[in-house]
Write an enzyme that holds these catalytic residues in place. Structure first.
Site, mmCIF file in Angstrom:
data_model
loop_
_atom_site.group_PDB
_atom_site.id
_atom_site.type_symbol
_atom_site.label_atom_id
_atom_site.label_comp_id
_atom_site.label_asym_id
_atom_site.label_seq_id
_atom_site.Cartn_x
_atom_site.Cartn_y
_atom_site.Cartn_z
ATOM 1 N N GLY A 209 0.825 -1.210 0.000
ATOM 2 C CA GLY A 209 0.000 0.000 0.000
ATOM 3 C C GLY A 209 0.848 1.243 0.000
ATOM 4 N N ASN A 210 0.256 2.362 0.320
ATOM 5 C CA ASN A 210 1.015 3.602 0.448
ATOM 6 C C ASN A 210 0.408 4.467 1.536
ATOM 7 O OD1 ASN A 210 -0.982 5.489 -0.851
ATOM 8 N ND2 ASN A 210 -0.642 4.060 -2.539
ATOM 9 N N PHE A 211 1.035 5.613 1.816
ATOM 10 C CA PHE A 211 0.652 6.414 2.986
ATOM 11 C C PHE A 211 -0.481 7.409 2.721
ATOM 12 C CE2 PHE A 211 5.158 5.337 4.014
ATOM 13 C CZ PHE A 211 4.877 4.553 5.132
ATOM 14 N N ALA A 277 -3.947 7.725 -4.804
ATOM 15 C CA ALA A 277 -2.580 7.231 -4.974
ATOM 16 C C ALA A 277 -2.695 5.735 -5.275
ATOM 17 C CB ALA A 277 -1.776 7.473 -3.704
#
Ligand code: CTP
Length: 399
Positions: A209-211, A277
């Site tokens: 995943g990402n932030f 994102a």
């Protein structure tokens, strides 16, 4: 926006969140509303009717009869411009969904000729129980509006879904709900916004995943809705939510789910902003079982996800506005312009991670909006809300 002269019946049922209702009443009154209050008997154990009558400057009603006098529920139901049931406990929710009429709150609800807005509050397991889901669905099908619950600490000590929406959210919701026509240049328009991260599952317990928290995308969706657009918000895994009544949120997890949700909504959309994102790659194989620890190194093969923005750019019709984001760490303007052209967007919003105060999770952002013709508008560091206003002004030419 204020609530000057709006007549609100605030119905309070038995939930710990009832302790917040004197402050809720105070804020409604401060916004100009005339507030009459009904408490169920259970509610009076969580909040003092004296406090409520003091802040509302009106008598608090609880029973269908008080001594020999009868409280006219029909009159109250017809007097109101809006009935707000906050907090709405699981018990009251169940009664309303089934048309029960064993107290004044239920009787007023059944007699109402105005819109009814409910702010549920309960523990997580109750909130997710199929009967609660069913009751909510039923109440929505009768035309009632539900303010989404929040995620956080609950009376049980657990952390999860089921908290009553924050007071500021309830006030904002009511203000928008009761005053939907002021300053709405995008009335009649439809918008689509993607927001948040995507999670790509490796096995039942892990993901790539990402932030991203979705804050910027949600601010954009709310600004579009404030200006009158009907908004579909395709939201990746985040605990942030919007409670705006004109925003329909579709929750997704992976890039593939986001692709399908965006593709389904795009044809109807006048303005589309892809702020999510999205993970560029996903694991080639998803393990059905938890991957066990083995050798010193583990290699995971990844394959490319579909590029949602590029796909929408390909199928875009004349007149549709398509906006992408570009998150860059170097050669920002050149890379962003390349993305705009490659994905056939009308605008690209450049986010540089070089800028302090810009990026994932923060409340502020610093962006440059680049148009198809190469012209650009560099905005200063502002709150994400102000950034959203400026982006929508630029892409819709509203000044
Ligand atoms: N985007 C998308 N689908 C993807 C990847 C990106 O819709 N699979 C969208 C994003 O929502 C954003 C824009 O494309 O609006 C650019 O995303 P970004 O991550 O900055 O660029 P990428 O195209 O992924 O390129 P790179 O990661 O190489 O910079």
């Amino acid at each position: 926006m204020n609530l000057e002269g709006k007549k609100i019946v605030l119905c309070i049922s038995g939930s710990i969140a009832a302790y917040k209702t004197p402050e809720l009443t105070r804020q409604l009154v401060k916004s100009g509303a005339i507030v009459k209050i009904i408490c169920t008997e259970a509610a009076t154990r969580f909040v003092s009717p004296l406090a409520l009558s003091t802040v509302s400057k009106n008598e608090v009603l609880s029973n269908i009869n008080d001594g020999d006098s009868w409280n006219n529920h029909v009159e109250l139901g017809r007097w109101a411009d809006l009935i707000l049931i906050a907090p709405c406990s699981a018990n009251t929710l169940g009664k309303l969904a089934n048309g029960l009429c064993d107290n004044l709150l239920n009787a007023v609800y059944l007699s109402a000729t105005c819109p009814v807005v409910l702010a549920p509050a309960m523990d997580e397991d109750m909130w997710h129980h199929p009967s609660t889901r069913h009751n909510l669905k039923r109440l929505k099908s009768y035309g009632n509006t539900i303010i989404p619950v929040g995620h956080g600490e609950l009376a049980s000590g657990l952390v999860g879904d089921g908290r009553m929406a924050e007071l500021s959210e309830i006030i904002q919701f009511i203000q928008t709900f009761l005053d939907p026509k002021t300053g709405q240049p995008l009335k009649g328009k439809t918008a689509l916004v993607s927001a948040g991260p995507t999670f790509e599952r490796l096995d039942p317990v892990r993901f790539i995943g990402n932030f991203s928290t979705g804050k910027m995308g949600i601010a954009l969706a709310e600004e579009l809705a404030r200006l009158g657009a009907k908004v579909s918000l395709v939201l990746g895994p985040t605990h942030l939510r919007s409670v705006h009544p004109a925003i329909q949120t579709v929750l997704v997890e992976s890039a593939e789910e986001m692709y399908h949700a965006c593709d389904a909504a795009f044809a109807q959309s006048d303005i589309t902003i892809m702020a999510a994102a999205v993970a560029d790659y996903k694991p080639k194989n998803k393990s059905e079982q938890k991957i066990k620890k083995g050798d010193d190194a583990l290699e995971i093969s990844l394959i490319k996800n579909k590029d949602i923005l590029a796909h929408l750019g390909q199928v875009k019709a004349a007149g549709q506005i398509l906006v992408g984001f570009a998150l860059e760490t170097e050669n920002e303007i050149t890379n962003a312009l390349q993305k705009l052209q490659k994905k056939n967007a009308d605008f690209i919003v450049l986010n540089s991670l070089q800028d302090v105060g810009a990026g994932f999770g923060s409340d502020t952002n610093k962006v440059t909006i680049i148009a198809k013709d190469g012209s650009s508008n560099e905005l200063p560091l502002m709150s994400k809300k102000e950034t959203a206003t400026a982006i929508i002004q630029t892409i819709t030419n509203l000044h």
